[in-house]
Design a protein around this motif. Structure first.
Motif, PDB file in Angstrom:
ATOM      1  N   ARG A 102       0.806  -1.164   0.056  1.00  0.00           N
ATOM      2  CA  ARG A 102       0.123   0.013   0.059  1.00  0.00           C
ATOM      3  C   ARG A 102       0.939   1.328  -0.030  1.00  0.00           C
ATOM      4  NH1 ARG A 102      -2.239  -4.947   1.411  1.00  0.00           N
ATOM      5  NH2 ARG A 102      -4.368  -4.978   2.026  1.00  0.00           N
ATOM      6  N   LEU A 103       0.522   2.338  -0.798  1.00  0.00           N
ATOM      7  CA  LEU A 103       0.941   3.581  -0.644  1.00  0.00           C
ATOM      8  C   LEU A 103       0.156   4.557  -0.358  1.00  0.00           C
ATOM      9  CD1 LEU A 103       4.017   4.992  -2.587  1.00  0.00           C
ATOM     10  CD2 LEU A 103       1.789   6.424  -2.405  1.00  0.00           C
ATOM     11  N   ILE A 104       0.617   5.240   0.821  1.00  0.00           N
ATOM     12  CA  ILE A 104      -0.340   6.529   1.213  1.00  0.00           C
ATOM     13  C   ILE A 104       0.485   7.764   0.917  1.00  0.00           C
ATOM     14  CG2 ILE A 104      -1.339   7.709   3.398  1.00  0.00           C
ATOM     15  CD1 ILE A 104      -2.657   4.899   2.873  1.00  0.00           C
TER      16      ILE A 104
ATOM     17  N   HIS B 246       5.420  -1.365  17.382  1.00  0.00           N
ATOM     18  CA  HIS B 246       6.636  -2.272  16.847  1.00  0.00           C
ATOM     19  C   HIS B 246       6.286  -2.395  15.183  1.00  0.00           C
ATOM     20  CE1 HIS B 246       8.208  -2.781  20.712  1.00  0.00           C
ATOM     21  NE2 HIS B 246       7.195  -3.045  21.177  1.00  0.00           N
ATOM     22  N   LEU B 247       5.803  -1.250  14.351  1.00  0.00           N
ATOM     23  CA  LEU B 247       5.315  -1.312  13.223  1.00  0.00           C
ATOM     24  C   LEU B 247       6.520  -1.572  12.080  1.00  0.00           C
ATOM     25  CD1 LEU B 247       2.254   0.695  13.333  1.00  0.00           C
ATOM     26  CD2 LEU B 247       2.299  -1.915  13.322  1.00  0.00           C
ATOM     27  N   ASP B 248       7.310  -2.420  12.222  1.00  0.00           N
ATOM     28  CA  ASP B 248       8.409  -2.517  11.114  1.00  0.00           C
ATOM     29  C   ASP B 248       7.773  -2.741   9.752  1.00  0.00           C
ATOM     30  OD1 ASP B 248       7.926  -5.180  11.442  1.00  0.00           O
ATOM     31  OD2 ASP B 248       9.998  -5.588  12.239  1.00  0.00           O
ATOM     32  N   ASN B 249       6.542  -3.046   9.476  1.00  0.00           N
ATOM     33  CA  ASN B 249       5.909  -3.182   8.303  1.00  0.00           C
ATOM     34  C   ASN B 249       5.462  -1.919   7.596  1.00  0.00           C
ATOM     35  OD1 ASN B 249       3.993  -2.698   9.989  1.00  0.00           O
ATOM     36  ND2 ASN B 249       2.315  -4.470   8.902  1.00  0.00           N
ATOM     37  N   LEU B 250       5.890  -0.608   8.224  1.00  0.00           N
ATOM     38  CA  LEU B 250       5.738   0.629   7.863  1.00  0.00           C
ATOM     39  C   LEU B 250       6.800   1.485   7.510  1.00  0.00           C
ATOM     40  CD1 LEU B 250       4.027   3.241   7.542  1.00  0.00           C
ATOM     41  CD2 LEU B 250       4.208   3.526  10.078  1.00  0.00           C
ATOM     42  N   ILE B 251       6.993   1.838   6.461  1.00  0.00           N
ATOM     43  CA  ILE B 251       8.167   2.642   5.641  1.00  0.00           C
ATOM     44  C   ILE B 251       7.672   3.838   5.289  1.00  0.00           C
ATOM     45  CG2 ILE B 251      10.062   2.678   3.936  1.00  0.00           C
ATOM     46  CD1 ILE B 251       9.596  -0.661   3.564  1.00  0.00           C
ATOM     47  N   ALA B 252       8.105   4.871   6.150  1.00  0.00           N
ATOM     48  CA  ALA B 252       7.801   6.325   5.651  1.00  0.00           C
ATOM     49  C   ALA B 252       9.135   6.858   5.038  1.00  0.00           C
ATOM     50  CB  ALA B 252       7.598   7.313   7.025  1.00  0.00           C
ATOM     51  N   ILE B 253       8.683   7.662   3.982  1.00  0.00           N
ATOM     52  CA  ILE B 253       9.644   8.287   2.905  1.00  0.00           C
ATOM     53  C   ILE B 253       9.464   9.692   2.917  1.00  0.00           C
ATOM     54  CG2 ILE B 253      10.415   8.413   0.553  1.00  0.00           C
ATOM     55  CD1 ILE B 253       9.156   5.577   0.317  1.00  0.00           C
TER      56      ILE B 253
ATOM     57  N   GLY C 182      -2.513   2.875  10.630  1.00  0.00           N
ATOM     58  CA  GLY C 182      -3.944   1.897  11.077  1.00  0.00           C
ATOM     59  C   GLY C 182      -3.696   0.914  10.038  1.00  0.00           C
ATOM     60  N   MET C 183      -3.147   1.234   8.796  1.00  0.00           N
ATOM     61  CA  MET C 183      -3.266   0.036   7.754  1.00  0.00           C
ATOM     62  C   MET C 183      -2.157  -1.126   8.031  1.00  0.00           C
ATOM     63  SD  MET C 183      -3.378   1.796   4.033  1.00  0.00           S
ATOM     64  CE  MET C 183      -5.039   2.410   3.408  1.00  0.00           C
TER      65      MET C 183
ATOM     66  N   ARG D 153       4.122 -10.004   4.822  1.00  0.00           N
ATOM     67  CA  ARG D 153       4.922  -9.619   3.704  1.00  0.00           C
ATOM     68  C   ARG D 153       4.468  -8.277   3.097  1.00  0.00           C
ATOM     69  NH1 ARG D 153       6.189  -9.567  -1.842  1.00  0.00           N
ATOM     70  NH2 ARG D 153       8.151 -10.561  -2.261  1.00  0.00           N
ATOM     71  N   SER D 154       3.478  -8.024   2.980  1.00  0.00           N
ATOM     72  CA  SER D 154       3.055  -6.913   2.723  1.00  0.00           C
ATOM     73  C   SER D 154       3.632  -5.411   3.470  1.00  0.00           C
ATOM     74  CB  SER D 154       1.432  -6.534   2.632  1.00  0.00           C
ATOM     75  OG  SER D 154       0.903  -7.453   1.765  1.00  0.00           O
ATOM     76  N   ARG D 155       3.861  -4.382   2.559  1.00  0.00           N
ATOM     77  CA  ARG D 155       4.496  -3.240   3.427  1.00  0.00           C
ATOM     78  C   ARG D 155       3.453  -1.935   3.019  1.00  0.00           C
ATOM     79  NH1 ARG D 155       6.600  -6.504   5.489  1.00  0.00           N
ATOM     80  NH2 ARG D 155       8.861  -7.032   6.040  1.00  0.00           N
ATOM     81  N   VAL D 156       3.278  -1.088   4.101  1.00  0.00           N
ATOM     82  CA  VAL D 156       2.763   0.160   3.778  1.00  0.00           C
ATOM     83  C   VAL D 156       3.901   1.187   3.623  1.00  0.00           C
ATOM     84  CG1 VAL D 156       1.258   1.975   5.039  1.00  0.00           C
ATOM     85  CG2 VAL D 156       0.929  -0.608   5.371  1.00  0.00           C
ATOM     86  N   PHE D 157       4.071   2.077   2.527  1.00  0.00           N
ATOM     87  CA  PHE D 157       4.670   3.075   2.204  1.00  0.00           C
ATOM     88  C   PHE D 157       3.923   4.427   2.422  1.00  0.00           C
ATOM     89  CE2 PHE D 157       6.267  -0.500  -0.082  1.00  0.00           C
ATOM     90  CZ  PHE D 157       7.494  -0.526   0.077  1.00  0.00           C
ATOM     91  N   CYS D 158       4.585   5.338   3.254  1.00  0.00           N
ATOM     92  CA  CYS D 158       3.938   6.629   3.408  1.00  0.00           C
ATOM     93  C   CYS D 158       4.639   7.733   2.770  1.00  0.00           C
ATOM     94  CB  CYS D 158       3.485   6.789   4.917  1.00  0.00           C
ATOM     95  SG  CYS D 158       2.666   8.313   4.988  1.00  0.00           S
ATOM     96  N   VAL D 159       4.589   8.274   1.964  1.00  0.00           N
ATOM     97  CA  VAL D 159       5.358   9.555   1.260  1.00  0.00           C
ATOM     98  C   VAL D 159       4.800  10.784   1.821  1.00  0.00           C
ATOM     99  CG1 VAL D 159       6.105  10.990  -0.632  1.00  0.00           C
ATOM    100  CG2 VAL D 159       5.619   8.221  -0.801  1.00  0.00           C
ATOM    101  N   LEU D 160       5.713  11.474   2.712  1.00  0.00           N
ATOM    102  CA  LEU D 160       5.284  12.718   3.445  1.00  0.00           C
ATOM    103  C   LEU D 160       6.122  13.800   2.635  1.00  0.00           C
ATOM    104  CD1 LEU D 160       6.093  10.224   6.014  1.00  0.00           C
ATOM    105  CD2 LEU D 160       4.641  12.209   7.155  1.00  0.00           C
ATOM    106  N   GLY D 161       5.854  14.970   2.715  1.00  0.00           N
ATOM    107  CA  GLY D 161       6.460  16.254   2.458  1.00  0.00           C
ATOM    108  C   GLY D 161       7.259  16.888   3.677  1.00  0.00           C
TER     109      GLY D 161
END
Length: 302
Positions: A66-68, A170-177, A130-131, A142-150
């Motif tokens: 998922r990408l937010i 402990h959400l290491d399935n969350l990758i913020a960019i 939340g995702m 296996r799925s990851r949540v990517f979140c692109v922030l300004g």
């Protein structure tokens, strides 16, 4: 993990196309954000054409990534990536900012592949948290949540509330960019509300941090590989991608005046030709230059 020469060429072409289509839709709609769309072109190219598990024919596949897009005003770049990836016909980009068309800020029902509705800045990371928690409860490891922030929205307190909760759970399935392009709507980030020491702030909130050149395709791919496969250890991960606002158009680079600004058709034509020359592709101007059109400006403000 490094990209092959062919992979770099392919991704560079997609990044170029993301910039080109972004400018096409902004010029045609006479509204939009060139600066923040151009600064994340390489990030979205690597995500959508190399890193993310996606199926345009099955956009709701449970095992997808998922990408937010928290910086939802950068929607032209996301719409361009989705069209290029096959989620919708390319022609649909010309409905941008039209009633029943693609929304100026992302709307979950406006196109397949959009995972959230945006608008108020600072909210995307909370949605991503939340995702990521939902994926855990569904035992989808296996799925990851990517979140692109300004970078500018990182001066909002709710970003840090979300950051704190991601570490707590402990959400290491969350990758913020973070698209750290240094400029906001009215000036530079360091001047309006400094976010430095930025990396240290994320670490203090319990995150693992990578810093990269966000226009270096190999660096982006390597960082995403590390974040997905090597670093998960119970802590969320943030990639701070140093970028240039408006990258690819000289007059727009680091220029807050092109944060929210649409070029007239002749200027758009010149800009698109400049982007072609900058990235080494055959010169290609604005495709709608000769079309006469009358339209009301549906959107206003920022």
């Amino acid at each position: 993990m490094h990209l092959s020469s062919q992979q770099q060429q392919d991704l560079a072409f997609q990044a170029y196309q993301i910039r080109r289509l972004s400018l096409e839709m902004i010029a045609f709609s006479q509204w939009g954000h060139i600066g923040g769309s151009f600064s994340m072109a390489e990030l979205l190219a690597v995500l959508y054409f190399h890193e993310m598990t996606l199926d345009p024919q099955r956009p709701h596949l449970p095992t997808r990534d998922r990408l937010i897009l928290s910086k939802a005003h950068g929607s032209p770049a996301l719409y361009a990536a989705l069209a290029l990836r096959g989620f919708m016909p390319t022609e649909r980009i010309y409905t941008y900012c039209e009633p029943d068309g693609l929304e100026g800020h992302t709307h979950i029902d406006s196109a397949p592949g959009i995972e959230n509705s945006g608008g108020p800045l600072g909210m995307g990371l909370s949605v991503a948290v939340g995702m990521a928690m939902g994926l855990r409860k569904k035992e989808n490891p296996r799925s990851r949540v990517f979140c692109v922030l300004g970078d500018g929205e990182c001066n909002e307190g709710n970003v840090w509330e979300a950051a704190m909760s991601a570490a707590h759970y402990h959400l290491d399935n969350l990758i913020a960019i973070v698209d750290y392009n240094k400029a906001m709507a009215k000036g530079f980030v360091w001047d309006l509300m400094s976010i430095e020491p930025f990396a240290d702030k994320w670490r203090a909130f319990g995150w693992q941090v990578l810093e990269i050149d966000g226009h270096d395709l190999d660096a982006v791919a390597s960082a995403l590989h590390q974040a997905r496969w090597l670093m998960p250890n119970g802590k969320p991960i943030v990639i701070i991608a140093h970028t240039v606002k408006g990258k690819g158009i000289e007059q727009a680079e680091f220029n807050y005046k092109w944060h929210t600004h649409a070029p007239d058709p002749d200027t758009a034509d010149a800009m698109l030709r400049e982007v072609s020359r900058t990235y080494g592709y055959p010169e290609e101007g604005y495709s709608r230059l000769t079309k006469q059109f009358q339209k009301d400006v549906f959107y206003g403000g920022e």
